[in-house]
Each structure stands twice: as structure tokens, then as C-alpha cells.
Write a protein that holds these residues in place. Structure first.
Motif, short mmCIF file in Angstrom:
data_model
loop_
_atom_site.label_atom_id
_atom_site.label_comp_id
_atom_site.label_asym_id
_atom_site.label_seq_id
_atom_site.Cartn_x
_atom_site.Cartn_y
_atom_site.Cartn_z
N ALA A 131 3.40 -2.80 2.05
CA ALA A 131 2.35 -2.45 1.10
C ALA A 131 2.69 -3.06 -0.25
N THR A 190 -2.54 -5.45 1.44
CA THR A 190 -1.35 -5.51 2.28
C THR A 190 -0.72 -6.89 2.15
N GLN A 219 2.99 -0.80 8.82
CA GLN A 219 4.05 -1.06 7.85
C GLN A 219 5.34 -1.47 8.57
#
Length: 417
Positions: free
Chosen positions: A64, A244, A309
Motif C-alpha cells: 500500500a 496500490t 498485500q
């Protein structure tokens, strides 16, 4: 007669055999002489124009743009945890609750003090003011009467002076009561301080409810009911719902060809059939001295729904493209010096040392921007055992595009389309 004929036939055959052998020897000598005059046979390539794409290939991870670490600003015991990993939260959502008996008592104490000021102390001061004003009025009347009686010599001077003194005392008491009542009106400093103590106590109590400050996804949790938490301890980590990125550490040797804005193609190890585009948005200003790497960040827009992630991503950053490039194998280049190199050019059957200028470079092939033309023949080996002007025969060969693609699995390859 018969013996003479047989002898003559054997002689003829022997002569024919010798003639044939002599012809073979002469032919071999002639062929060898011709081959020697033509020069040795060496592998070479015919220069052609083709599309060339240079890419830097590496492996990175999804990250992130920013992550929020959530902790407790006060010491307490967790009584309830309301989220887990993977939950999507919005600003203000409750993450956990702490036991806060002492803080709740502090709030009640501050509220009682404020209520006492508003409902008891202020009315009492107002009543005291009215009483003081009444006593003052009575003292004024008594003083006036005493003065009048003294003028008619109906009372002694001492009686008049006592009345005047009583008036002065009553006036002072009334002024004191007036000041006290004025200090307790709505919005006075005492009430403001009491309200501030209530607000402070409630703020401390609110800190026992741990809330999300940003919108995002909960990545980690380090909190369970019954845990004693203190300020400074990270309880939750939240990945913000921003752009992202893919974080990629590259060998510092790639810095020369990298630039912000370059396009890239990303492939997730978990979803190899679903590649997605990205763009270089950041190149770190420093190199990691331990690993000799530089970090780059790739912005992914739009973000595929399958990304997670810290997912492993294979990245191909396009650092250069030529639609019609003259490309030669790296083995054919020698005496490299910066953007210049030398190779063997074959013209009219003779080898000539030629200096060329280089462009895009890769592990297998390199672009030549000056010094060669389409259709020229070059030797495959820059260290071929020939001298300037020697005759050579070129055995045609071609570079396998598949081999070039194999090399792109490492860093800094030049990949042919």
C-alpha cells in the motif's frame, strides 16, 4: 602369344590406376589451394533490422502507498476486539474496547462538580446577594434616621456614628456578595474551567475506544481480550485505500536505464494468467549499501481485484524500444569502451575491423546505432583467428530469439519482439 597379351593388359590397368590416383591427388591439391585462397570458414551473421525491446526484469511485492499503525493512547485491559485480519474498515469504526472504570469515575466526578456549581453554588450566591442588599437598605435607613434625630439632639453622637458604621459594613458586604454572584454567572471562568475538566475526562474516556482513523484493510492484529496494552504498542496495522504500489528492489547497475514514467508489465505468481500494467512512479534517492540495490515503486492503476498485500510480483520494466534496430550478438563485439566497440566486418570475402556505436544493450544482443548497415555480414566471434584483410568464408547462422527470451528471466536483458 597368350602370355604376351596378358602382360600387356596388366600394364594398361596399372597405368590407368596410376593416372586415376594422380588425378585425385591433383584434384585434392587444387581444392585445398582454392580453399586456402578463399580463407577459413567462420560462423557469421547477416545484419538485419528488427524490433527491439529492452526490459529490466525483477521480483517485488505488493505494498500500500501507506500503512497506518493503530495503538492505544492509554494504558488499559482489552475487554473486546471487533475486527480481524482482512476486515475492511472506515474512519471511526471501533477496533477494540478497553476497560476504563477509573476514567468513567473521573467523568462522573467532573460532571458532579459542574452540576454543583450550576445548581447549588450559583443559587446560594444569588440568595446571599439579595440578603446583603436588603441589609444594606436597612442600614441606610437606620443611618438616615440617626442623622435626623442627632440634628434634633434626640440621640447622642455616638448612636449616630454607630448607625453610619453599620451602613458602611452593610455596603461592603453587599459589594462582596455582588462580586461573588457575578463570578458565578453563566459562562464565568469557574464554570468554563469546570466544563473543561468534564471535556478532558470524557476525552480520556473516549481513548479507551480504539477506532480506525483511515479507511482501509486490516493487515495485522496484535490484540486479544484480556491483554494489557500500553501507549507505544502497535495493536492493528491498516493498509490505506489509496493507490496500490509494487515495491521492487533492483540491482544498482540498472540505474542507468531506469526513469520515472516508464511502463511495466506485472505478473502475480499466484495468478500468472492475469498480467496487469503499472508505471514507475518513484526511484529511491539512495542505494542499499548492504545489498547493492535501489528500490523503485510502480503505481498500479486500476488495481486488480485479486491483488493482496505483500503478494509476490514479477515485473518487466520497459526501459527502451526500437521498431527498426540493427542488432548484433554480444559475442561479436570486442574492445568495448563506453558506447563504442569493434567487430569483424566481412566485405568481398575479406575481414575488416570495424568500429561501431552502441545503443540499447542486453545480455544476448546489443543495438548498433552507427557503423553497420542492413545486409552487412559480420563474424560471430570478435576474437576470431583472422587478421586485417584476410580472406574468410562466412558460414551463415542466426541468433535464436528463444535464447534471448530465456535471458530476460534475469535482470537487465534485451528482449527481442
Amino acid at each position: 602369344m597368350l602370355a604376351t597379351r596378358i602382360l600387356r593388359s596388366d600394364t594398361i590397368k596399372r597405368h590407368l590406376f596410376l593416372v586415376a590416383v594422380a588425378c585425385l591427388i591433383l584434384g585434392a591439391l587444387a581444392w585445398g589451394l582454392v580453399q586456402k585462397m578463399r580463407g577459413p570458414a567462420l560462423v557469421g551473421y547477416k545484419v538485419a533490422a528488427q524490433s527491439l525491446v529492452q526490459t529490466v526484469v525483477a521480483t517485488g511485492r505488493v505494498a500500500a502507498v501507506s500503512r497506518a499503525q493503530v495503538g492505544s493512547p492509554v494504558t488499559g485491559v482489552i475487554v473486546e476486539r471487533r475486527v480481524k485480519e482482512g476486515d475492511v474498515v472506515q474512519p471511526g469504526d471501533v477496533l477494540a474496547l478497553l476497560r476504563a472504570d477509573d476514567l468513567e469515575a473521573a467523568v462522573r466526578e467532573a460532571e458532579v462538580a459542574l452540576a454543583q456549581l450550576q445548581q447549588s453554588t450559583r443559587p446560594q450566591a444569588q440568595a446571599a446577594l439579595r440578603e446583603a442588599e436588603a441589609r444594606l437598605a436597612q442600614a441606610i435607613r437606620e443611618a438616615q434616621r440617626s442623622r435626623a434625630l442627632f440634628q434634633r439632639q434626640a440621640v447622642a453622637r455616638e448612636t449616630m456614628e454607630r448607625a453610619i458604621q453599620a451602613e458602611t459594613i452593610a455596603r461592603t458586604a453587599a459589594e462582596q456578595a455582588r462580586l461573588t454572584a457575578r463570578s458565578l454567572v453563566a459562562g464565568n471562568p469557574n464554570e468554563a474551567a469546570a466544563r473543561a475538566r468534564v471535556a478532558s475526562a470524557k476525552a480520556q474516556l473516549a481513548k479507551t475506544t480504539i477506532r480506525a482513523e483511515v479507511a482501509g484493510t486490516v493487515l495485522t492484529r496484535n490484540a486479544e481480550p484480556g491483554d494489557l496494552v500500553q501507549p507505544g504498542r502497535v495493536l492493528f496495522e491498516i493498509a490505506r485505500n489509496d493507490d496500490t504500489e509494487v515495491l521492487v528492489p533492483l540491482d544498482e547497475k540498472n540505474l542507468e536505464v531506469l526513469a520515472v514514467g516508464q511502463a511495466a508489465m506485472c505478473i502475480s505468481d499466484a495468478y500468472p494468467a492475469r498480467p496487469f500494467p503499472a508505471k514507475v512512479s518513484f526511484i529511491a534517492p539512495r542505494v542499499d549499501p548492504q545489498r547493492g540495490t535501489v528500490d523503485i515503486r510502480l503505481t498500479v492503476t486500476p488495481v486488480p481485484d485479486f491483488l493482496r498485500q505483500d503478494m509476490t510480483i514479477s515485473v518487466n520494466v520497459e526501459t527502451g524500444r526500437r521498431n527498426n534496430a540493427i542488432v548484433v550478438p554480444n559475442d561479436a563485439l570486442g574492445a568495448k569502451n563506453g558506447n563504442r566497440a569493434e567487430l569483424w566486418l566481412v566485405s568481398d570475402g575479406r575481414a575488416t575491423r570495424r568500429q561501431v556505436q552502441l545503443g540499447l544493450r542486453g545480455l544476448i544482443q546489443t543495438e548498433v546505432t552507427a557503423g553497420l548497415r542492413v545486409g552487412d555480414w559480420i563474424l560471430a566471434d570478435a576474437q576470431a583467428p583472422v587478421a586485417q584483410g584476410d580472406r574468410v568464408r562466412v558460414v551463415s547462422s542466426s541468433l535464436s530469439v528463444g535464447a534471448a527470451k530465456t535471458a530476460t528471466r534475469k535482470e537487465l536483458p534485451a528482449k527481442l519482439d
